[in-house]
Write a protein that holds these residues in place. Structure first.
Motif, PDB file in Angstrom:
ATOM      1  N   ILE A 147       0.833  -1.204   0.000  1.00  0.00           N
ATOM      2  CA  ILE A 147       0.000   0.000   0.000  1.00  0.00           C
ATOM      3  C   ILE A 147       0.864   1.249   0.000  1.00  0.00           C
ATOM      4  O   ILE A 147       0.586   2.226  -0.711  1.00  0.00           O
ATOM      5  CB  ILE A 147      -0.950  -0.020   1.212  1.00  0.00           C
ATOM      6  N   LEU A 148       1.934   1.230   0.794  1.00  0.00           N
ATOM      7  CA  LEU A 148       2.845   2.365   0.810  1.00  0.00           C
ATOM      8  C   LEU A 148       3.469   2.598  -0.558  1.00  0.00           C
ATOM      9  O   LEU A 148       3.614   3.745  -1.004  1.00  0.00           O
ATOM     10  CB  LEU A 148       3.948   2.132   1.849  1.00  0.00           C
ATOM     11  N   ARG A 149       3.860   1.518  -1.229  1.00  0.00           N
ATOM     12  CA  ARG A 149       4.477   1.678  -2.553  1.00  0.00           C
ATOM     13  C   ARG A 149       3.468   2.221  -3.569  1.00  0.00           C
ATOM     14  O   ARG A 149       3.791   3.087  -4.384  1.00  0.00           O
ATOM     15  CB  ARG A 149       5.034   0.334  -3.028  1.00  0.00           C
ATOM     16  N   LEU A 150       2.243   1.709  -3.535  1.00  0.00           N
ATOM     17  CA  LEU A 150       1.241   2.153  -4.498  1.00  0.00           C
ATOM     18  C   LEU A 150       0.863   3.613  -4.286  1.00  0.00           C
ATOM     19  O   LEU A 150       0.552   4.323  -5.246  1.00  0.00           O
ATOM     20  CB  LEU A 150      -0.014   1.269  -4.390  1.00  0.00           C
ATOM     21  N   LEU A 200      25.391  18.824  12.186  1.00  0.00           N
ATOM     22  CA  LEU A 200      24.682  19.691  13.111  1.00  0.00           C
ATOM     23  C   LEU A 200      23.276  19.992  12.623  1.00  0.00           C
ATOM     24  O   LEU A 200      22.354  20.151  13.411  1.00  0.00           O
ATOM     25  CB  LEU A 200      25.466  21.006  13.299  1.00  0.00           C
ATOM     26  N   GLY A 201      23.096  20.073  11.304  1.00  0.00           N
ATOM     27  CA  GLY A 201      21.785  20.366  10.753  1.00  0.00           C
ATOM     28  C   GLY A 201      21.064  19.157  10.210  1.00  0.00           C
ATOM     29  O   GLY A 201      20.082  19.302   9.488  1.00  0.00           O
ATOM     30  N   ALA A 202      21.532  17.953  10.551  1.00  0.00           N
ATOM     31  CA  ALA A 202      20.917  16.734  10.022  1.00  0.00           C
ATOM     32  C   ALA A 202      19.437  16.603  10.368  1.00  0.00           C
ATOM     33  O   ALA A 202      18.648  16.144   9.546  1.00  0.00           O
ATOM     34  CB  ALA A 202      21.690  15.512  10.517  1.00  0.00           C
ATOM     35  N   PRO A 203      19.006  17.011  11.581  1.00  0.00           N
ATOM     36  CA  PRO A 203      17.582  16.880  11.872  1.00  0.00           C
ATOM     37  C   PRO A 203      16.685  17.706  10.963  1.00  0.00           C
ATOM     38  O   PRO A 203      15.497  17.432  10.870  1.00  0.00           O
ATOM     39  CB  PRO A 203      17.485  17.362  13.333  1.00  0.00           C
ATOM     40  N   LEU A 204      17.254  18.746  10.317  1.00  0.00           N
ATOM     41  CA  LEU A 204      16.435  19.595   9.455  1.00  0.00           C
ATOM     42  C   LEU A 204      16.331  19.050   8.044  1.00  0.00           C
ATOM     43  O   LEU A 204      15.544  19.554   7.247  1.00  0.00           O
ATOM     44  CB  LEU A 204      17.029  21.009   9.400  1.00  0.00           C
ATOM     45  N   GLN A 205      17.101  18.029   7.731  1.00  0.00           N
ATOM     46  CA  GLN A 205      17.095  17.499   6.374  1.00  0.00           C
ATOM     47  C   GLN A 205      16.003  16.440   6.235  1.00  0.00           C
ATOM     48  O   GLN A 205      15.909  15.526   7.036  1.00  0.00           O
ATOM     49  CB  GLN A 205      18.460  16.892   6.040  1.00  0.00           C
ATOM     50  N   THR A 206      15.170  16.593   5.222  1.00  0.00           N
ATOM     51  CA  THR A 206      14.116  15.624   4.954  1.00  0.00           C
ATOM     52  C   THR A 206      14.370  14.980   3.606  1.00  0.00           C
ATOM     53  O   THR A 206      14.849  15.627   2.671  1.00  0.00           O
ATOM     54  CB  THR A 206      12.739  16.299   4.948  1.00  0.00           C
ATOM     55  N   PRO A 207      14.079  13.703   3.440  1.00  0.00           N
ATOM     56  CA  PRO A 207      14.342  13.020   2.181  1.00  0.00           C
ATOM     57  C   PRO A 207      13.407  13.502   1.082  1.00  0.00           C
ATOM     58  O   PRO A 207      12.318  14.008   1.336  1.00  0.00           O
ATOM     59  CB  PRO A 207      14.092  11.546   2.519  1.00  0.00           C
ATOM     60  N   THR A 208      13.833  13.340  -0.146  1.00  0.00           N
ATOM     61  CA  THR A 208      13.006  13.688  -1.285  1.00  0.00           C
ATOM     62  C   THR A 208      12.033  12.552  -1.586  1.00  0.00           C
ATOM     63  O   THR A 208      12.155  11.441  -1.064  1.00  0.00           O
ATOM     64  CB  THR A 208      13.879  13.965  -2.509  1.00  0.00           C
ATOM     65  N   ILE A 209      11.060  12.830  -2.442  1.00  0.00           N
ATOM     66  CA  ILE A 209      10.080  11.808  -2.802  1.00  0.00           C
ATOM     67  C   ILE A 209      10.747  10.637  -3.508  1.00  0.00           C
ATOM     68  O   ILE A 209      10.428   9.475  -3.270  1.00  0.00           O
ATOM     69  CB  ILE A 209       8.982  12.430  -3.684  1.00  0.00           C
ATOM     70  N   SER A 210      11.730  10.948  -4.369  1.00  0.00           N
ATOM     71  CA  SER A 210      12.410   9.869  -5.095  1.00  0.00           C
ATOM     72  C   SER A 210      13.195   8.971  -4.142  1.00  0.00           C
ATOM     73  O   SER A 210      13.216   7.748  -4.307  1.00  0.00           O
ATOM     74  CB  SER A 210      13.339  10.466  -6.154  1.00  0.00           C
ATOM     75  N   ASN A 217      10.870   0.584  -2.452  1.00  0.00           N
ATOM     76  CA  ASN A 217      11.034  -0.490  -3.436  1.00  0.00           C
ATOM     77  C   ASN A 217      12.038  -1.547  -2.983  1.00  0.00           C
ATOM     78  O   ASN A 217      12.051  -2.665  -3.511  1.00  0.00           O
ATOM     79  CB  ASN A 217      11.464   0.092  -4.782  1.00  0.00           C
ATOM     80  N   THR A 218      12.884  -1.203  -2.010  1.00  0.00           N
ATOM     81  CA  THR A 218      13.872  -2.157  -1.503  1.00  0.00           C
ATOM     82  C   THR A 218      13.284  -3.099  -0.463  1.00  0.00           C
ATOM     83  O   THR A 218      13.857  -4.154  -0.188  1.00  0.00           O
ATOM     84  CB  THR A 218      15.062  -1.386  -0.898  1.00  0.00           C
ATOM     85  N   LEU A 219      12.154  -2.746   0.117  1.00  0.00           N
ATOM     86  CA  LEU A 219      11.573  -3.535   1.206  1.00  0.00           C
ATOM     87  C   LEU A 219      10.792  -4.716   0.645  1.00  0.00           C
ATOM     88  O   LEU A 219       9.557  -4.750   0.642  1.00  0.00           O
ATOM     89  CB  LEU A 219      10.678  -2.643   2.068  1.00  0.00           C
ATOM     90  N   THR A 220      11.509  -5.719   0.171  1.00  0.00           N
ATOM     91  CA  THR A 220      10.921  -6.931  -0.402  1.00  0.00           C
ATOM     92  C   THR A 220      11.398  -8.150   0.380  1.00  0.00           C
ATOM     93  O   THR A 220      12.427  -8.091   1.088  1.00  0.00           O
ATOM     94  CB  THR A 220      11.321  -7.079  -1.878  1.00  0.00           C
TER      95      THR A 220
END
Length: 537
Positions: A147-150, A200-210, A217-220
């Protein structure tokens, strides 16, 4: 060698001091020489992927761990996966597993991170029924991941915005860590030369959609390592672990098993929900309230008296200057229930409240913990940002859950009672120094029931008996609460009215709450004498 030095001195002074004491260390060439930017450490072994490991755990209980190694660009999306998966709301994975009596809790975390791979781990605390149906639990897991992937584009866009808001508030309003812990954390991360601002600023970084999509897609099943440990299964194992003597068996996943895990029926998919976060806005700023000049160093009573069913204290924080509020309440009865049956019922009461609290949809940054602490009764600890409206909602929700019992026999038997039994039984495997502390209390005090008696009584309690106890308990209880932090007196008084339902069935004349007698504080230079008349036995 890379070194991190943290201090208040001038950077040049810190550099000179570091060179003075560390330049004498001789360089020894061990293994291959590394160049700047080169990856260190071995790759994750491919033979551990798509493998099912079953073992006999040392402690009582059943766990299913699923581990995925991330090696490429998908590693940047791990933070988003952990953030989304650990959210609690009705219809999601943990809610579905608990509703079916298959698991008591689950959690996602990053197990280890090296230069070559990062391990993402899911831990599921299984019930006895869940251990017998572990294949079904695993199938439900991959249905939720599908469901998360779709829905990953929409989910990513919604969650990433919320994740950035939460990360920003957590970064701005966090407590400063101890210096040596901060230095150890930085030194562990700086295996390669990367700009310090990245850490120091790692908590402010959010991942991109890609990145989040690649990680999903790796969680198989083919790229996962499954670790299943269940006590009292009487299974036959082919190997023994050399350090602790744990028996285990390693079996590669067959094509039939992989097909079973990936063949998802429509009914199974429809039983799970799309994980969109609740629609609650996080304030961008929290005001720090001015200091109340009338307040002493000690908390001020804002509700009740020493003989009232409900007594609430309040104190502002003058030390940390953070927009946080902590509320701790003790809920207890006058009668000191030390018999094994009574103690077991109190454990079940704490577990039932904890089970219902976990299903509540709370705003980020707010936590509720419930424990049973013997003669102290139920101890409920709440923490969150100092937003008055949000605090009122969370406190009202929590009080409503505490005084209302809404549980099925299946949920009581396979989740609540099992988790209480498991937690008590696991105390036998606590650290060595805790055993003489507890057992000496059992030997010296007559009012402490041994754990084996509590476990024996716990297994015999039915839902009907627990429901009757739940009704009797709330007919006459006392509550003592402390509101501490960035909070004004009138706000604390408002919270005390929200706590009133806890003692709504307790009258002041017939209160079962024991009177509270605080320790007297004598002024300096004064002396007091007391006379005690009694019989020495």
């Amino acid at each position: 060698m890379r070194c991190v030095v943290v201090g208040r001195e001038d950077p040049q002074d810190l550099t000179d001091m570091t060179r003075k004491y560390l330049s004498r260390i001789r360089t020894r060439k061990v293994g291959r020489e590394g160049r700047e930017g080169e990856e260190w450490g071995p790759a994750y072994p491919a033979e551990r992927l798509g493998v099912w490991v079953e073992y006999e755990p040392l402690r009582e209980g059943s766990d299913l761990d699923v581990v995925w190694p991330m090696t490429g660009n998908e590693r940047c999306g791990l933070g988003g996966i952990v953030h989304v998966q650990n959210a609690h709301y009705p219809g999601y994975l943990q809610h579905v597993l608990k509703r079916q009596g298959l698991a008591t809790s689950l959690s996602w975390n990053i197990l280890i991170s090296t230069d070559t791979f990062t391990l993402l781990r899911l831990n599921i605390k299984l019930t006895v029924q869940g251990a017998d149906k572990v294949a079904l639990v695993t199938k439900i897991l991959f249905a939720q991941l599908e469901i998360l992937r779709l829905q990953s584009p929409g989910i990513s866009k919604t969650w990433l915005g919320k994740m950035h808001e939460e990360s920003l508030q957590s970064f701005i309003n966090h407590e400063d860590p101890e210096v040596h812990h901060f230095a150890k954390t930085l030194s562990a991360r700086m295996r390669r030369v990367i700009h310090p601002a990245h850490y120091l600023g790692a908590p402010l970084q959010t991942p991109t959609i890609s990145c989040l999509t690649q990680a999903l897609n790796t969680l198989t099943p083919q790229l996962a390592l499954f670790l299943f440990g269940a006590s009292s299964r009487n299974a036959e194992y082919s190997s023994t672990e050399p350090w602790y003597g744990v028996p285990y068996t390693i079996t590669p996943l067959s094509d039939t098993t992989i097909t079973y895990l990936r063949s998802l029926s429509h009914s199974l998919l429809y039983s799970l929900s799309v994980p969109f976060p609740p629609h609650n806005k996080i304030p961008k700023t929290f005001p720090l309230f001015p200091r109340d000049l009338e307040q002493d160093y000690w908390p001020t009573r804002v509700q009740g008296s020493s003989h009232s069913p409900l007594t609430v204290w309040w104190q502002q924080d003058y030390t940390f200057h953070l927009p946080r509020v902590e509320l701790v309440m003790w809920v207890f009865a006058r009668a000191e229930h030390y018999a094994a049956r009574d103690v077991a019922l109190h454990y079940l009461l704490a577990e039932s409240i904890r089970d219902q609290v976990e299903d509540l949809s709370r705003p980020p940054g707010y936590t509720v913990k419930v424990q049973y602490q013997g003669s102290s009764g139920l101890v409920v600890s709440m923490s969150g940002y100092s937003d008055h409206v949000t605090w009122s909602c969370v406190l009202t929700q929590t009080v409503g859950v505490m005084t209302t019992l809404d549980i099925s026999n299946n949920r009581f038997q396979y989740v609540v009672r099992y988790r209480a039994h498991r937690d008590i039984a696991r105390s036998h495997y606590a650290e060595a120094y805790k055993h003489p502390l507890y057992k000496s209390r059992v030997l010296l005090e007559q009012n402490i029931a041994p754990l084996d008696q509590i476990l024996s009584e716990l297994d015999q309690i039915t839902l009907e008996e627990f429901t009757s106890f739940h009704t009797r308990f709330w007919r006459g209880v006392g509550c003592r609460a402390l509101v501490y932090g960035n909070v004004l007196k009138d706000m604390a008084q408002h919270y005390s009215t929200l706590l009133q339902p806890l003692v709504s069935k307790t009258s002041a004349e017939d209160s079962t709450a024991p009177p509270f007698h605080p320790t007297l504080r004598y002024p300096a230079g004064t002396y007091y004498t007391t006379e005690t008349v009694g019989i020495l036995r």
